[in-house]
Design a protein around this motif. Structure first.
Motif, mmCIF file in Angstrom:
data_model
loop_
_atom_site.group_PDB
_atom_site.id
_atom_site.type_symbol
_atom_site.label_atom_id
_atom_site.label_comp_id
_atom_site.label_asym_id
_atom_site.label_seq_id
_atom_site.Cartn_x
_atom_site.Cartn_y
_atom_site.Cartn_z
ATOM 1 N N VAL A 37 34.319 71.200 146.789
ATOM 2 C CA VAL A 37 33.781 70.101 145.999
ATOM 3 C C VAL A 37 32.287 70.041 146.289
ATOM 4 N N ASP A 38 31.497 70.245 145.263
ATOM 5 C CA ASP A 38 30.046 70.150 145.410
ATOM 6 C C ASP A 38 29.641 68.679 145.506
ATOM 7 N N ALA A 39 28.566 68.414 146.216
ATOM 8 C CA ALA A 39 28.012 67.054 146.259
ATOM 9 C C ALA A 39 27.384 66.773 144.896
ATOM 10 N N LYS A 40 27.845 65.696 144.257
ATOM 11 C CA LYS A 40 27.325 65.341 142.935
ATOM 12 C C LYS A 40 27.535 63.857 142.681
ATOM 13 N N CYS A 41 26.773 63.325 141.739
ATOM 14 C CA CYS A 41 26.930 61.940 141.301
ATOM 15 C C CYS A 41 27.088 61.933 139.791
ATOM 16 N N SER A 42 27.920 61.021 139.304
ATOM 17 C CA SER A 42 28.083 60.862 137.868
ATOM 18 C C SER A 42 28.283 59.388 137.556
ATOM 19 N N VAL A 43 28.039 59.047 136.307
ATOM 20 C CA VAL A 43 28.179 57.675 135.855
ATOM 21 C C VAL A 43 29.604 57.482 135.349
ATOM 22 N N VAL A 44 30.327 56.534 135.935
ATOM 23 C CA VAL A 44 31.685 56.248 135.498
ATOM 24 C C VAL A 44 31.612 55.419 134.218
ATOM 25 N N GLY A 45 32.309 55.867 133.194
ATOM 26 C CA GLY A 45 32.278 55.161 131.915
ATOM 27 C C GLY A 45 31.034 55.480 131.105
ATOM 28 N N GLY A 46 30.231 56.413 131.574
ATOM 29 C CA GLY A 46 29.022 56.786 130.854
ATOM 30 C C GLY A 46 29.096 58.241 130.449
ATOM 31 N N SER A 47 27.966 58.816 130.206
ATOM 32 C CA SER A 47 27.945 60.230 129.850
ATOM 33 C C SER A 47 27.020 60.953 130.811
ATOM 34 N N GLY A 48 27.615 61.751 131.659
ATOM 35 C CA GLY A 48 26.829 62.565 132.575
ATOM 36 C C GLY A 48 26.256 61.790 133.739
ATOM 37 N N SER A 49 24.981 62.005 133.982
ATOM 38 C CA SER A 49 24.366 61.452 135.184
ATOM 39 C C SER A 49 23.285 60.407 134.906
ATOM 40 N N THR A 50 23.180 59.918 133.687
ATOM 41 C CA THR A 50 22.160 58.909 133.397
ATOM 42 C C THR A 50 22.803 57.570 133.049
ATOM 43 N N PHE A 51 22.135 56.508 133.431
ATOM 44 C CA PHE A 51 22.597 55.161 133.115
ATOM 45 C C PHE A 51 21.393 54.317 132.741
ATOM 46 N N SER A 52 21.609 53.345 131.858
ATOM 47 C CA SER A 52 20.490 52.496 131.440
ATOM 48 C C SER A 52 21.018 51.209 130.808
ATOM 49 N N SER A 53 20.151 50.252 130.743
ATOM 50 C CA SER A 53 20.415 49.013 130.015
ATOM 51 C C SER A 53 19.065 48.419 129.626
ATOM 52 N N ASN A 85 24.729 45.874 136.143
ATOM 53 C CA ASN A 85 25.760 46.540 136.935
ATOM 54 C C ASN A 85 26.098 47.927 136.400
ATOM 55 N N PHE A 86 26.321 48.851 137.325
ATOM 56 C CA PHE A 86 26.700 50.217 136.976
ATOM 57 C C PHE A 86 27.704 50.718 138.006
ATOM 58 N N GLN A 87 28.520 51.686 137.611
ATOM 59 C CA GLN A 87 29.400 52.351 138.570
ATOM 60 C C GLN A 87 28.998 53.819 138.632
ATOM 61 N N ILE A 88 28.577 54.213 139.827
ATOM 62 C CA ILE A 88 28.155 55.585 140.063
ATOM 63 C C ILE A 88 29.126 56.203 141.070
ATOM 64 N N ALA A 89 29.676 57.361 140.737
ATOM 65 C CA ALA A 89 30.598 58.070 141.624
ATOM 66 C C ALA A 89 29.857 59.243 142.252
ATOM 67 N N CYS A 90 29.767 59.239 143.578
ATOM 68 C CA CYS A 90 29.116 60.333 144.307
ATOM 69 C C CYS A 90 30.107 60.931 145.294
ATOM 70 N N THR A 91 30.220 62.239 145.283
ATOM 71 C CA THR A 91 31.146 62.900 146.200
ATOM 72 C C THR A 91 30.537 63.118 147.577
ATOM 73 N N GLY A 92 29.224 63.143 147.677
ATOM 74 C CA GLY A 92 28.553 63.393 148.944
ATOM 75 C C GLY A 92 28.273 62.119 149.720
ATOM 76 N N ALA A 93 27.842 62.281 150.941
ATOM 77 C CA ALA A 93 27.474 61.161 151.819
ATOM 78 C C ALA A 93 25.997 61.279 152.173
ATOM 79 N N GLY A 94 25.441 60.217 152.748
ATOM 80 C CA GLY A 94 24.039 60.240 153.160
ATOM 81 C C GLY A 94 23.096 60.332 151.978
ATOM 82 N N ASN A 95 23.419 59.628 150.908
ATOM 83 C CA ASN A 95 22.617 59.680 149.682
ATOM 84 C C ASN A 95 21.212 59.123 149.914
ATOM 85 N N THR A 96 20.294 59.549 149.075
ATOM 86 C CA THR A 96 18.934 59.018 149.056
ATOM 87 C C THR A 96 18.770 58.207 147.776
ATOM 88 N N ILE A 97 18.213 57.008 147.909
ATOM 89 C CA ILE A 97 18.001 56.130 146.764
ATOM 90 C C ILE A 97 16.502 55.936 146.587
#
Length: 195
Positions: A37-53, A85-97
């Motif tokens: 499993v590669d470390a990755k983040c995705s937007v739950v309920g969105g499309s791909g890796s971008t989110f906005s409002s 509010n957003f839901q972001i799913a990340c498989t990795g740990a120690g993320n940088t924000i």
């Protein structure tokens, strides 16, 4: 009759020996299944890796032409335009924000005694799997601030695990805001996939 019983018993014994010999020459194999499993983040309920409002704060000025008092009084617990509010799913740990906030700005130039720029504090709160929250806040000065989560920290796997807000809007004291239909600011958040 006695010899018939002997023959039957010998036949049964021979069959048993022959069956045992076949079982002893059988083969056993295994198949090992694996993957990664590669470390990755995705937007739950969105499309791909971008989110906005988008948040429409309405008329930014009060009846006196200055920044509306309700916007100046906003806080982290009661932000301008509410919490995004957003839901972001990340498989990795120690993320940088990373967080960058550009001021809310008009296209119209500001004469003496007027303002065309509204500053604020931007904040991103990230819920962690441990049950705690990591908060990063930054003034709207168009620079970037970075928060590195601990190596063992993971984003919580739940709805609204990333919350973005703006509060404490302010401008030059006593200045009138210039009329402009398109004041615009931007909050940018990036969450790395971690490791």
């Amino acid at each position: 009759m006695h010899s018939f019983s002997k023959i039957g018993a010998l036949a049964l014994a021979a069959t048993a020996l022959s069956t045992g010999a076949v079982a002893a020459t059988g083969s056993t194999g295994t198949v090992t299944l694996g993957g990664h499993v590669d470390a990755k983040c995705s937007v739950v309920g969105g499309s791909g890796s971008t989110f906005s409002s988008s948040v429409d704060l309405g008329d930014l000025s009060g009846s006196d032409g200055q920044l509306r008092a309700a916007l100046a009084a906003t806080t982290a617990s009661s932000p301008a335009g509410g919490v995004q509010n957003f839901q972001i799913a990340c498989t990795g740990a120690g993320n940088t924000i990373t967080l960058k906030a550009d001021p809310i700005k008009a296209q119209t130039a500001a004469a003496t005694g007027y303002a065309n720029t509204i500053n604020y504090t931007a904040e991103v709160d990230v819920a962690l799997a441990s049950g705690s929250t990591s908060s990063t806040s930054h003034a709207s000065d168009s620079t970037v601030t970075t928060t590195n989560l601990n190596a063992a920290d993971r984003l919580a796997n739940l709805a609204n695990n990333v919350q973005i807000k703006a509060y404490g809007l302010n401008t030059t004291a006593g200045a009138l805001l210039v009329a402009d239909p398109n004041y615009s600011g931007l909050i940018s958040v990036t969450i790395s996939p971690g490791a």
